[in-house]
Design a protein around this motif. Sequence first.
Motif, PDB file in Angstrom:
ATOM      1  N   GLU A 135      -6.737   4.078  -3.668  1.00 50.46           N
ATOM      2  CA  GLU A 135      -7.736   3.373  -2.882  1.00 50.46           C
ATOM      3  C   GLU A 135      -7.408   1.882  -2.828  1.00 50.46           C
ATOM      4  O   GLU A 135      -6.896   1.316  -3.803  1.00 50.46           O
ATOM      5  CB  GLU A 135      -9.136   3.582  -3.452  1.00 50.46           C
ATOM      6  CG  GLU A 135      -9.623   5.021  -3.352  1.00 50.46           C
ATOM      7  CD  GLU A 135     -11.082   5.178  -3.736  1.00 50.46           C
ATOM      8  OE1 GLU A 135     -11.725   6.121  -3.244  1.00 50.46           O
ATOM      9  OE2 GLU A 135     -11.584   4.347  -4.525  1.00 50.46           O
ATOM     10  N   PHE A 136      -7.738   1.265  -1.687  1.00 57.53           N
ATOM     11  CA  PHE A 136      -7.404  -0.133  -1.469  1.00 57.53           C
ATOM     12  C   PHE A 136      -8.528  -0.830  -0.728  1.00 57.53           C
ATOM     13  O   PHE A 136      -9.117  -0.259   0.200  1.00 57.53           O
ATOM     14  CB  PHE A 136      -6.117  -0.248  -0.638  1.00 57.53           C
ATOM     15  CG  PHE A 136      -4.938   0.473  -1.234  1.00 57.53           C
ATOM     16  CD1 PHE A 136      -4.042  -0.179  -2.054  1.00 57.53           C
ATOM     17  CD2 PHE A 136      -4.750   1.829  -0.981  1.00 57.53           C
ATOM     18  CE1 PHE A 136      -2.960   0.494  -2.609  1.00 57.53           C
ATOM     19  CE2 PHE A 136      -3.674   2.517  -1.529  1.00 57.53           C
ATOM     20  CZ  PHE A 136      -2.779   1.840  -2.347  1.00 57.53           C
ATOM     21  N   VAL A 178      -8.966  -3.904   1.661  1.00 58.51           N
ATOM     22  CA  VAL A 178      -8.055  -4.669   2.510  1.00 58.51           C
ATOM     23  C   VAL A 178      -8.764  -5.894   3.076  1.00 58.51           C
ATOM     24  O   VAL A 178      -9.758  -5.772   3.799  1.00 58.51           O
ATOM     25  CB  VAL A 178      -7.514  -3.793   3.657  1.00 58.51           C
ATOM     26  CG1 VAL A 178      -6.518  -4.572   4.503  1.00 58.51           C
ATOM     27  CG2 VAL A 178      -6.873  -2.524   3.105  1.00 58.51           C
ATOM     28  N   ILE A 231      -5.451  -1.181  10.059  1.00 57.17           N
ATOM     29  CA  ILE A 231      -5.753   0.161   9.569  1.00 57.17           C
ATOM     30  C   ILE A 231      -4.910   1.214  10.280  1.00 57.17           C
ATOM     31  O   ILE A 231      -4.529   2.238   9.685  1.00 57.17           O
ATOM     32  CB  ILE A 231      -7.260   0.487   9.740  1.00 57.17           C
ATOM     33  CG1 ILE A 231      -7.623   1.788   9.022  1.00 57.17           C
ATOM     34  CG2 ILE A 231      -7.661   0.537  11.194  1.00 57.17           C
ATOM     35  CD1 ILE A 231      -7.472   1.745   7.520  1.00 57.17           C
ATOM     36  N   PHE A 247      -8.561   3.494   2.592  1.00 58.07           N
ATOM     37  CA  PHE A 247      -8.621   2.043   2.786  1.00 58.07           C
ATOM     38  C   PHE A 247     -10.031   1.616   3.150  1.00 58.07           C
ATOM     39  O   PHE A 247     -10.697   2.256   3.974  1.00 58.07           O
ATOM     40  CB  PHE A 247      -7.632   1.632   3.880  1.00 58.07           C
ATOM     41  CG  PHE A 247      -6.212   2.024   3.551  1.00 58.07           C
ATOM     42  CD1 PHE A 247      -5.438   1.240   2.715  1.00 58.07           C
ATOM     43  CD2 PHE A 247      -5.678   3.209   4.050  1.00 58.07           C
ATOM     44  CE1 PHE A 247      -4.143   1.618   2.392  1.00 58.07           C
ATOM     45  CE2 PHE A 247      -4.383   3.598   3.736  1.00 58.07           C
ATOM     46  CZ  PHE A 247      -3.614   2.796   2.896  1.00 58.07           C
ATOM     47  N   LEU A 278      -1.582   1.254   8.498  1.00 57.43           N
ATOM     48  CA  LEU A 278      -1.774   1.706   7.117  1.00 57.43           C
ATOM     49  C   LEU A 278      -1.952   3.221   7.050  1.00 57.43           C
ATOM     50  O   LEU A 278      -1.327   3.900   6.227  1.00 57.43           O
ATOM     51  CB  LEU A 278      -2.995   1.009   6.500  1.00 57.43           C
ATOM     52  CG  LEU A 278      -2.817  -0.436   6.046  1.00 57.43           C
ATOM     53  CD1 LEU A 278      -4.177  -1.053   5.715  1.00 57.43           C
ATOM     54  CD2 LEU A 278      -1.890  -0.522   4.833  1.00 57.43           C
ATOM     55  N   LYS A 297      -4.335   8.498   0.392  1.00 57.94           N
ATOM     56  CA  LYS A 297      -4.747   7.108   0.188  1.00 57.94           C
ATOM     57  C   LYS A 297      -5.864   6.738   1.165  1.00 57.94           C
ATOM     58  O   LYS A 297      -5.870   7.166   2.322  1.00 57.94           O
ATOM     59  CB  LYS A 297      -3.550   6.167   0.365  1.00 57.94           C
ATOM     60  CG  LYS A 297      -2.511   6.333  -0.741  1.00 57.94           C
ATOM     61  CD  LYS A 297      -1.347   5.365  -0.611  1.00 57.94           C
ATOM     62  CE  LYS A 297      -0.378   5.549  -1.781  1.00 57.94           C
ATOM     63  NZ  LYS A 297       0.769   4.616  -1.740  1.00 57.94           N
ATOM     64  N   ALA A 300       0.828  -1.208   0.000  1.00 54.14           N
ATOM     65  CA  ALA A 300       0.000   0.000   0.000  1.00 54.14           C
ATOM     66  C   ALA A 300       0.860   1.253   0.000  1.00 54.14           C
ATOM     67  O   ALA A 300       0.554   2.240  -0.682  1.00 54.14           O
ATOM     68  CB  ALA A 300      -0.929  -0.013   1.211  1.00 54.14           C
TER      69      ALA A 300
END
Length: 308
Positions: A230-231, A233, A240, A254, A243, A252, A223
């Motif tokens: 955008e991801f 997960v 989180i 999540f 991240l 970014k 990441a």
Amino acid sequence: MVSDEMRAEAKRLKREKDAVVLAHYYVTPDAQELADYVGDSFFLSKKAATLDCKTLVFAGVRFMAESAKLLSPGKTVLMPEPSADCPMAHMVQKATVDAARVKYGDDLAVACYVNSTTEMKAWSDVCVTSSNAVKIVRALPQKNVLFIPDMNLGHYVALQVPEKNVILNDGFCPTHEAIELAEVETARREHPGALVLAHPECGDWVLRESDVVGSTSQIIEAAVASEASEFVVCTVHGVIHELEARTAGTGKRFFFPATTPVCPNMARVTAEKVLACLRDGTGEVGLPDESVIAGSTRALDLMLDYAK
């Protein structure tokens, strides 16, 4: 939320007790904030073996604290929440291992995921983590490898190392196993262009839909390095915290499947319990019986050797 007073008390107690706090990415964010080191199972296993301190406080589940004690038998190892256990750590029978050894003889290695009991490690030849399982299984001299206890990680390893005969055991992580393909597909539709990042403890139905499959630390690194914004997960929600910390200021975002993956055992580990553990010395983890120490320590040490 961790207050300034809690931070100050933790700092003082760590100095007074010559203690270091280790936390897994899956425990609550406030527990992670009080830790000296936060990481996945492999990182924490290595760190526990090298730290120069009298006391280790392990903010995680039981198998992690037990491994730390095996690797550092001279240290006091404390658990903030002694009841925090991992269901998968118990999902294999000795009879399964014995039957495989009879069938394959010397051409069998038993590779034990570190998410396992100390006794289970003692039945095995080598331990592995999600970040090094492929590397270690590939390096083993034996053709046949019984992978315990996680069938999902074992299946993923088998796909990456087709030259080996990887024999699977019927065990799994309930939190990762419960992630449904339909929810992953919905999240991808809702966030077009998002990369799907998945832990190999997930079922194959999720891994086939994913862009990146890796350990918790590998998910975080992917990441951080990615140009995507955008991801989705597919692992335990506690990640989180790291991240967002590692990607702060980048924009970014999540997202998790609609049924948020939460490990109920990791969620029991809080900052308040870390402080209580430091303050009172509660939750001490002892060494197992002598009959299992040698085997389990050998399997852990061999993992560290293979992973160099």
